[in-house]
Design an enzyme around this catalytic site. Sequence first.
Site, PDB file in Angstrom:
ATOM      1  N   SER A   1       0.804  -1.225   0.000  1.00  0.00           N
ATOM      2  CA  SER A   1       0.000   0.000   0.000  1.00  0.00           C
ATOM      3  C   SER A   1       0.831   1.267   0.000  1.00  0.00           C
ATOM      4  O   SER A   1       0.358   2.314  -0.442  1.00  0.00           O
ATOM      5  CB  SER A   1      -0.929   0.016   1.218  1.00  0.00           C
ATOM      6  OG  SER A   1      -0.185  -0.098   2.422  1.00  0.00           O
TER       7      SER A   1
ATOM      8  N   GLY B   1      -1.724  -4.249   1.361  1.00  0.00           N
ATOM      9  CA  GLY B   1      -1.805  -5.386   2.251  1.00  0.00           C
ATOM     10  C   GLY B   1      -0.925  -6.563   1.899  1.00  0.00           C
ATOM     11  O   GLY B   1      -0.972  -7.587   2.584  1.00  0.00           O
TER      12      GLY B   1
ATOM     13  N   ASN C   1       4.526  -5.434   5.550  1.00  0.00           N
ATOM     14  CA  ASN C   1       3.574  -6.474   5.957  1.00  0.00           C
ATOM     15  C   ASN C   1       4.223  -7.837   6.165  1.00  0.00           C
ATOM     16  O   ASN C   1       3.516  -8.836   6.319  1.00  0.00           O
ATOM     17  CB  ASN C   1       2.478  -6.612   4.892  1.00  0.00           C
ATOM     18  CG  ASN C   1       1.694  -5.334   4.714  1.00  0.00           C
ATOM     19  OD1 ASN C   1       1.232  -4.736   5.672  1.00  0.00           O
ATOM     20  ND2 ASN C   1       1.548  -4.894   3.471  1.00  0.00           N
TER      21      ASN C   1
ATOM     22  N   ASP D   1      -2.533   6.942  10.045  1.00  0.00           N
ATOM     23  CA  ASP D   1      -1.697   6.093  10.890  1.00  0.00           C
ATOM     24  C   ASP D   1      -0.244   6.457  10.622  1.00  0.00           C
ATOM     25  O   ASP D   1       0.036   7.447   9.940  1.00  0.00           O
ATOM     26  CB  ASP D   1      -1.958   4.603  10.599  1.00  0.00           C
ATOM     27  CG  ASP D   1      -1.810   4.249   9.123  1.00  0.00           C
ATOM     28  OD1 ASP D   1      -0.900   4.796   8.470  1.00  0.00           O
ATOM     29  OD2 ASP D   1      -2.597   3.430   8.617  1.00  0.00           O
TER      30      ASP D   1
ATOM     31  N   HIS E   1       0.938   5.113   6.291  1.00  0.00           N
ATOM     32  CA  HIS E   1       0.403   5.525   4.990  1.00  0.00           C
ATOM     33  C   HIS E   1       0.438   7.038   4.828  1.00  0.00           C
ATOM     34  O   HIS E   1      -0.046   7.776   5.695  1.00  0.00           O
ATOM     35  CB  HIS E   1      -1.016   4.990   4.826  1.00  0.00           C
ATOM     36  CG  HIS E   1      -1.079   3.496   4.910  1.00  0.00           C
ATOM     37  ND1 HIS E   1      -1.479   2.834   6.050  1.00  0.00           N
ATOM     38  CD2 HIS E   1      -0.729   2.543   4.007  1.00  0.00           C
ATOM     39  CE1 HIS E   1      -1.410   1.529   5.844  1.00  0.00           C
ATOM     40  NE2 HIS E   1      -0.955   1.326   4.611  1.00  0.00           N
TER      41      HIS E   1
END
Length: 254
Positions: free
Chosen positions: A27, A60, A92, A211, A214
């Site tokens: 992402s 993700g 991730n 957050d 991102h």
Amino acid sequence: MFAAIFVSLLCVVPGIVGQTVRIAGDSTMAKGGGGAGTDGWGQYLGQYLSLPVVNNAIAGRSARSYTDEGRFTSLINAAQKGDYVIIEFGHNDGLAGNPDNGRQDAFGDGYDTTATVTTSSGASLVIHTFPYYIQNAVTALQAKGAIPIVSSQTPSNNWSGSSISAGPRFVGYAQTAASRTKAQYIDHYDYVAQAYNKIGQTTVNTYFPNDGTHTSPTAANIVAQAFVRGLLCSSSPLKNSVNAAGKAVPNGCL
């Protein structure tokens, strides 16, 4: 007339002829980033290059899930001789324990290192390390005549004093995978950290609306510029396709 229309179509459809830059990642690179108010840096890279950019980053994903879902296979099949492929994962890929989340890699940087996890259905599954997945993709791309570039993950909004914190282990793993396959490596983490440190924490805090991972569109562009700076400071032949706007990106070589 038909020939003129065909030529026109070639001009407006990226990647249909000639070299193409392809992107594989998560992402932090993908369109839309991590939700409302965010975007991935892959969306901004094209303005700094004279080659078309195809963004195959998917939110993700990890090096493992991108592999397991067949996304690397699709990218490898699409890549043509001479295409550049930028590979950047890490956000991730961390350990999740059991049950397996479908994204975690085996701990460590050994190509042959494995781990056994338990799926949500109770089945046992053998997983591999981050370098294993990256190296396999790089090797397959090289076999097609494509030119892979392994890029380390971008920093999250984590600070140690007045500087961005040191990178996680996947930064070193990315460099290891590149070294083993003789692929070009871009230390994107440190080039973004350089930019963020210069801008300062107060302003950088505004770049993360949802957050600590991102980025806003403004920051995504800064992250793209940092990649271009790393590219210009590398020996990759892709730097010869950096346009005037790319050559003007801020900061220097590390």
